[in-house]
Design a protein around this motif. Structure first.
Motif, mmCIF file in Angstrom:
data_model
loop_
_atom_site.group_PDB
_atom_site.id
_atom_site.type_symbol
_atom_site.label_atom_id
_atom_site.label_comp_id
_atom_site.label_asym_id
_atom_site.label_seq_id
_atom_site.Cartn_x
_atom_site.Cartn_y
_atom_site.Cartn_z
ATOM 1 N N HIS A 163 -3.027 27.799 74.979
ATOM 2 C CA HIS A 163 -4.383 27.256 75.070
ATOM 3 C C HIS A 163 -5.165 28.053 76.100
ATOM 4 C CE1 HIS A 163 -3.417 23.920 72.465
ATOM 5 N NE2 HIS A 163 -2.301 23.754 73.155
ATOM 6 N N PHE A 164 -6.423 28.308 75.802
ATOM 7 C CA PHE A 164 -7.264 29.136 76.662
ATOM 8 C C PHE A 164 -7.906 28.285 77.740
ATOM 9 C CE2 PHE A 164 -6.824 31.342 72.702
ATOM 10 C CZ PHE A 164 -6.537 32.629 73.126
ATOM 11 N N PRO A 165 -8.311 28.858 78.821
ATOM 12 C CA PRO A 165 -8.195 30.262 79.202
ATOM 13 C C PRO A 165 -6.822 30.570 79.819
ATOM 14 C CG PRO A 165 -9.385 29.098 80.909
ATOM 15 C CD PRO A 165 -9.094 28.092 79.807
ATOM 16 N N TRP A 166 -6.470 31.848 79.822
ATOM 17 C CA TRP A 166 -5.257 32.317 80.488
ATOM 18 C C TRP A 166 -5.524 32.384 81.989
ATOM 19 C CZ3 TRP A 166 -0.513 34.221 78.526
ATOM 20 C CH2 TRP A 166 -0.402 34.183 77.136
ATOM 21 N N THR A 167 -4.548 31.979 82.777
ATOM 22 C CA THR A 167 -4.661 32.130 84.225
ATOM 23 C C THR A 167 -4.051 33.483 84.616
ATOM 24 O OG1 THR A 167 -2.494 31.187 84.709
ATOM 25 C CG2 THR A 167 -4.373 29.642 84.545
ATOM 26 N N GLU A 168 -4.363 33.935 85.805
ATOM 27 C CA GLU A 168 -3.759 35.177 86.289
ATOM 28 C C GLU A 168 -2.239 35.048 86.366
ATOM 29 O OE1 GLU A 168 -5.325 36.922 89.839
ATOM 30 O OE2 GLU A 168 -7.392 36.795 89.124
ATOM 31 N N GLU A 169 -1.760 33.891 86.766
ATOM 32 C CA GLU A 169 -0.317 33.681 86.868
ATOM 33 C C GLU A 169 0.350 33.801 85.488
ATOM 34 O OE1 GLU A 169 -2.650 31.555 88.198
ATOM 35 O OE2 GLU A 169 -2.401 32.323 90.253
ATOM 36 N N GLU A 170 -0.273 33.215 84.479
ATOM 37 C CA GLU A 170 0.271 33.308 83.118
ATOM 38 C C GLU A 170 0.218 34.751 82.616
ATOM 39 O OE1 GLU A 170 -0.886 28.954 81.262
ATOM 40 O OE2 GLU A 170 -2.458 30.463 81.489
ATOM 41 N N TYR A 171 -0.887 35.420 82.901
ATOM 42 C CA TYR A 171 -1.039 36.820 82.506
ATOM 43 C C TYR A 171 0.054 37.680 83.142
ATOM 44 C CZ TYR A 171 -2.871 41.587 82.781
ATOM 45 O OH TYR A 171 -3.002 42.946 82.731
ATOM 46 N N LEU A 172 0.246 37.549 84.437
ATOM 47 C CA LEU A 172 1.254 38.353 85.134
ATOM 48 C C LEU A 172 2.669 37.999 84.696
ATOM 49 C CD1 LEU A 172 -0.359 38.442 88.673
ATOM 50 C CD2 LEU A 172 -0.183 40.336 87.035
ATOM 51 N N ALA A 173 2.886 36.748 84.273
ATOM 52 C CA ALA A 173 4.206 36.325 83.801
ATOM 53 C C ALA A 173 4.587 36.997 82.481
ATOM 54 C CB ALA A 173 4.250 34.803 83.649
ATOM 55 N N LEU A 174 3.616 37.567 81.762
ATOM 56 C CA LEU A 174 3.944 38.272 80.518
ATOM 57 C C LEU A 174 4.866 39.460 80.792
ATOM 58 C CD1 LEU A 174 0.467 38.325 78.734
ATOM 59 C CD2 LEU A 174 2.488 36.973 78.089
ATOM 60 N N GLY A 175 4.781 40.015 81.990
ATOM 61 C CA GLY A 175 5.636 41.143 82.350
ATOM 62 C C GLY A 175 5.127 42.446 81.768
ATOM 63 N N GLU A 176 5.960 43.471 81.880
ATOM 64 C CA GLU A 176 5.589 44.790 81.387
ATOM 65 C C GLU A 176 5.660 44.833 79.873
ATOM 66 O OE1 GLU A 176 7.829 47.874 83.290
ATOM 67 O OE2 GLU A 176 7.496 47.010 85.270
ATOM 68 N N THR A 177 4.801 45.653 79.313
ATOM 69 C CA THR A 177 4.731 45.764 77.859
ATOM 70 C C THR A 177 4.340 47.188 77.483
ATOM 71 O OG1 THR A 177 3.560 45.006 75.887
ATOM 72 C CG2 THR A 177 2.363 44.865 77.946
ATOM 73 N N GLU A 178 4.712 47.615 76.304
ATOM 74 C CA GLU A 178 4.299 48.929 75.814
ATOM 75 C C GLU A 178 2.818 48.912 75.446
ATOM 76 O OE1 GLU A 178 6.894 50.154 72.681
ATOM 77 O OE2 GLU A 178 8.675 49.948 73.927
ATOM 78 N N ASP A 179 2.326 47.747 75.057
ATOM 79 C CA ASP A 179 0.910 47.600 74.752
ATOM 80 C C ASP A 179 0.139 47.417 76.051
ATOM 81 O OD1 ASP A 179 1.276 47.716 71.976
ATOM 82 O OD2 ASP A 179 1.730 45.573 71.895
ATOM 83 N N ARG A 180 -1.150 47.699 76.009
ATOM 84 C CA ARG A 180 -2.012 47.489 77.166
ATOM 85 C C ARG A 180 -2.633 46.106 77.005
ATOM 86 N NH1 ARG A 180 -5.208 52.191 80.006
ATOM 87 N NH2 ARG A 180 -3.067 52.868 79.901
#
Length: 185
Positions: free
Chosen positions: A10-27
């Motif tokens: 559910h939107f909006p994404w928080t910075e904490e949720e965004y950073l929890a995604l971790g590293e990704t090959e996509d930008r």
């Protein structure tokens, strides 16, 4: 490593949720709580970024600045982008996110799939964050468009095409020959 982005979030994404995604090959970037996902850059794009890094790194270090490839740059709360190249003042090299007030120049290499984001959306956010210099590099032709911040908006400072030379005096002193950024034929 590829992050899996939940589709039932559910939107909006928080910075904490965004950073929890971790590293990704996509930008994956965060714009005011919305995620923007783009695929990995092409080899041409990566070559341009690498060449620019090599050109700017020594002059940056000579004046106490640092050149970075793709880093998480917080432009304001809820907005974290990943410029292709950033010149910063001193930062914590272990931090997951760098504050925009540390950025002296950001660079984006545009291609047909991201040109509008780089030329409109990111330009607006970078100016709003007060980053003094914005360099746009056209993916196919290596045309350089350098913008400087003036009255909270970017104005074109120089446009340089292959055969010409971009002479930077801020935030570093360097010369960039656009044709040197392109892959060999």
């Amino acid at each position: 490593m590829t992050a899996v982005i939940p589709t039932d979030h559910h939107f909006p994404w928080t910075e904490e949720e965004y950073l929890a995604l971790g590293e990704t090959e996509d930008r994956v970037e965060l714009f005011e709580g919305d995620l923007h996902v783009s695929s990995s850059p092409t080899p041409r794009h990566q070559r341009i970024c690498g060449k620019l890094f090599m050109i700017l790194d020594t002059p940056a270090e000579a004046c106490g600045l640092h050149v970075h490839g793709a880093i998480n740059l917080r432009l304001k709360p809820g907005t974290i982008v990943i410029p292709d190249l950033t010149i910063t003042s001193t930062i914590d090299f272990d931090a997951r996110v760098v504050a925009a007030d540390r950025a002296k120049l950001v660079c984006e290499v545009t291609s047909p799939s991201n040109a509008t984001t780089d030329k409109v959306l990111k330009m607006h956010y970078y100016a709003e964050a007060g980053i003094p210099w914005y360099l746009l590099v056209e993916h196919q032709t290596a045309t350089l468009r350098l913008h400087r911040l003036e009255n909270n908006a970017y104005v074109r400072h120089a446009t340089v095409r292959p055969g010409d030379v971009l002479r930077l005096i801020e935030p570093v002193t360097a010369e960039i020959r656009p044709e040197s950024l392109l892959p060999p034929h």
